[in-house]
Write a protein that holds these residues in place. Structure first.
Motif, short mmCIF file in Angstrom:
data_model
loop_
_atom_site.label_atom_id
_atom_site.label_comp_id
_atom_site.label_asym_id
_atom_site.label_seq_id
_atom_site.Cartn_x
_atom_site.Cartn_y
_atom_site.Cartn_z
N MET A 288 0.83 -1.20 0.00
CA MET A 288 0.00 0.00 0.00
C MET A 288 0.87 1.26 0.00
SD MET A 288 -3.02 1.41 0.01
CE MET A 288 -4.18 0.16 0.52
N LEU A 289 1.88 1.30 0.89
CA LEU A 289 2.75 2.47 0.98
C LEU A 289 3.49 2.69 -0.34
CD1 LEU A 289 4.04 4.72 2.72
CD2 LEU A 289 5.77 3.04 3.40
N ASN A 290 4.11 1.62 -0.85
CA ASN A 290 4.84 1.75 -2.11
C ASN A 290 3.93 2.17 -3.26
OD1 ASN A 290 7.19 1.05 -0.85
ND2 ASN A 290 7.59 -0.78 -2.07
N GLN A 291 2.71 1.66 -3.27
CA GLN A 291 1.79 2.01 -4.34
C GLN A 291 1.40 3.47 -4.27
OE1 GLN A 291 1.08 -0.24 -6.88
NE2 GLN A 291 0.49 1.72 -7.79
N GLN A 292 1.23 4.00 -3.07
CA GLN A 292 0.93 5.42 -2.92
C GLN A 292 2.09 6.27 -3.47
OE1 GLN A 292 0.24 5.85 1.26
NE2 GLN A 292 -1.86 5.07 1.18
N ILE A 293 3.31 5.83 -3.18
CA ILE A 293 4.49 6.55 -3.66
C ILE A 293 4.55 6.50 -5.19
CG2 ILE A 293 7.01 6.48 -3.70
CD1 ILE A 293 6.87 5.48 -0.78
N ILE A 294 4.30 5.33 -5.75
CA ILE A 294 4.33 5.15 -7.20
C ILE A 294 3.23 5.97 -7.87
CG2 ILE A 294 3.96 3.48 -9.06
CD1 ILE A 294 5.34 1.40 -7.19
N ASN A 295 2.04 5.97 -7.28
CA ASN A 295 0.93 6.74 -7.85
C ASN A 295 1.24 8.23 -7.87
OD1 ASN A 295 -0.52 4.39 -8.21
ND2 ASN A 295 -1.78 4.64 -6.38
N HIS A 296 1.87 8.72 -6.82
CA HIS A 296 2.24 10.13 -6.79
C HIS A 296 3.25 10.44 -7.89
CE1 HIS A 296 4.47 13.65 -4.71
NE2 HIS A 296 3.47 14.12 -5.43
N ALA A 297 4.24 9.55 -8.06
CA ALA A 297 5.24 9.76 -9.11
C ALA A 297 4.57 9.77 -10.49
CB ALA A 297 6.31 8.67 -9.04
N LYS A 298 3.62 8.87 -10.71
CA LYS A 298 2.91 8.84 -11.99
C LYS A 298 2.15 10.14 -12.23
CE LYS A 298 2.16 3.84 -12.49
NZ LYS A 298 1.13 2.76 -12.52
N SER A 299 1.56 10.67 -11.18
CA SER A 299 0.76 11.90 -11.33
C SER A 299 1.63 13.10 -11.69
CB SER A 299 0.00 12.19 -10.04
OG SER A 299 0.87 12.63 -9.00
N CYS A 300 2.94 12.99 -11.43
CA CYS A 300 3.87 14.09 -11.74
C CYS A 300 4.42 13.99 -13.16
CB CYS A 300 5.01 14.10 -10.73
SG CYS A 300 4.49 14.48 -9.05
N GLY A 301 4.09 12.92 -13.86
CA GLY A 301 4.54 12.76 -15.23
C GLY A 301 6.05 12.74 -15.35
N ASN A 302 6.60 13.60 -16.23
CA ASN A 302 8.04 13.65 -16.44
C ASN A 302 8.77 14.54 -15.43
OD1 ASN A 302 8.01 11.91 -18.64
ND2 ASN A 302 7.58 13.57 -20.08
N LYS A 303 8.02 15.12 -14.51
CA LYS A 303 8.64 15.89 -13.44
C LYS A 303 9.00 14.96 -12.29
CE LYS A 303 5.97 20.09 -14.43
NZ LYS A 303 5.00 21.08 -13.87
N GLU A 304 10.04 15.29 -11.55
CA GLU A 304 10.41 14.49 -10.40
C GLU A 304 9.40 14.71 -9.27
OE1 GLU A 304 14.40 14.64 -9.02
OE2 GLU A 304 15.28 14.28 -11.01
N SER A 305 8.93 13.62 -8.71
CA SER A 305 8.07 13.71 -7.53
C SER A 305 8.95 13.77 -6.29
CB SER A 305 7.13 12.50 -7.45
OG SER A 305 7.90 11.30 -7.29
N CYS A 306 8.36 14.17 -5.17
CA CYS A 306 9.12 14.19 -3.92
C CYS A 306 8.15 14.11 -2.75
CB CYS A 306 10.00 15.42 -3.81
SG CYS A 306 9.16 17.00 -4.03
N GLY A 307 8.65 13.62 -1.63
CA GLY A 307 7.83 13.49 -0.44
C GLY A 307 8.60 12.82 0.68
N PHE A 308 7.89 12.42 1.70
CA PHE A 308 8.52 11.80 2.87
C PHE A 308 7.78 10.53 3.26
CE2 PHE A 308 9.36 16.38 3.57
CZ PHE A 308 10.75 16.35 3.62
N VAL A 309 8.51 9.60 3.85
CA VAL A 309 7.89 8.48 4.56
C VAL A 309 7.90 8.88 6.03
CG1 VAL A 309 8.04 6.06 5.21
CG2 VAL A 309 8.66 6.77 2.89
N LEU A 310 6.71 8.84 6.64
CA LEU A 310 6.57 9.23 8.04
C LEU A 310 6.21 8.02 8.90
CD1 LEU A 310 4.39 12.47 7.61
CD2 LEU A 310 6.88 12.27 7.58
N LYS A 311 6.69 8.03 10.12
CA LYS A 311 6.30 7.02 11.10
C LYS A 311 5.39 7.69 12.11
CE LYS A 311 8.13 3.55 14.30
NZ LYS A 311 9.36 2.98 14.92
#
Length: 243
Positions: free
Chosen positions: A1-24
């Motif tokens: 689930m976590l990895n898929q959320q990260i991948i989905n965000h990257a896809k939504s950014c297209g050819n731009k680099e996505s960025c974010g954090f993993v939080l505990k």
């Protein structure tokens, strides 16, 4: 689930680099997407101070995430330099996969401590930067004098096969007999007749691969999943200059 959320965000950014954090948070991990405010988001990323502070208010930041939509799945020189400054694990998104790069000491200039920062640690960390993960294991000092043969036993089990000396290429692992008839020392061939290794009571360094090192070479090994671009992950680390 976590990895898929990260991948989905990257896809939504297209050819731009996505960025974010993993939080505990409450013993759970969640993804916190950020806006890339870099002037050239197609080739770099920058996270705003506001996003960083907001993430820290929500939970403990345990990893920084960004994507390489049009590059290799390894950390660039700039990535590795900034990773040292953030003191975080970095996760990288590429081709619908998430690659996790743990925080480690730079490959050059490490102090030697057997079992913690020794020749195998350097070998393992270098391969981690290339995208190949190897296991860590307890190793008693002087194991080579007590009937153990860790390198020859573990290399095939971990996906390595022997190559001849005239086939050697960047990233190959050279196993050496260092003061012993049992091969007990590992070095990475880094090209131009140079090796990267870590000897007892010395800092990790590059050496010319001739003389002693060549004479006492036992064998040369290559990983079955090795990709030529993987060496860029190692060379990028060798190039960083920490102040």
């Amino acid at each position: 689930m976590l990895n898929q959320q990260i991948i989905n965000h990257a896809k939504s950014c297209g050819n731009k680099e996505s960025c974010g954090f993993v939080l505990k948070k409450n013993n759970n991990f969640e993804y916190f997407p950020c806006r890339n405010i870099a002037l050239n988001p197609y080739d770099s990323f920058e996270i705003s101070t506001e996003d960083w502070l907001r993430a820290e208010e929500i939970g403990e930041v345990v990893a920084l995430v960004h994507s390489h939509p049009d590059d290799f799945p390894i950390l660039s020189k700039t990535d590795q330099l900034i990773q040292q400054k953030t003191a975080l694990d970095w996760w990288l998104v590429h081709s619908n996969s998430v690659y996790q790069f743990r925080l480690m000491l730079p490959l050059l200039g490490r102090d030697f401590k057997h079992g913690t920062t020794d020749c195998y640690t350097l070998f393992r960390d270098a391969y981690h930067l290339s995208g190949i993960n190897l296991p860590d294991f307890y190793r008693k000092y002087n194991w080579w004098s007590e009937g153990k043969n860790y390198y020859l036993e573990n290399m095939p089990e971990n996906g390595f096969y022997k190559v001849s000396a005239n086939e050697i290429t960047e990233g190959d692992v050279i196993i050496i007999c260092l003061g012993s008839s049992v091969p007990n020392h590992a070095a990475i061939y880094v090209g131009e007749q140079m090796i990267l290794h870590h000897c007892p009571n010395r800092k990790s360094k590059r050496d010319i691969y001739n003389g002693f090192w060549l004479k006492y070479t036992h064998s040369i090994w290559r990983h079955k999943e090795w990709q030529s671009y993987g060496f860029m992950g190692i060379s990028n680390n060798l190039a960083i200059n920490l102040k």
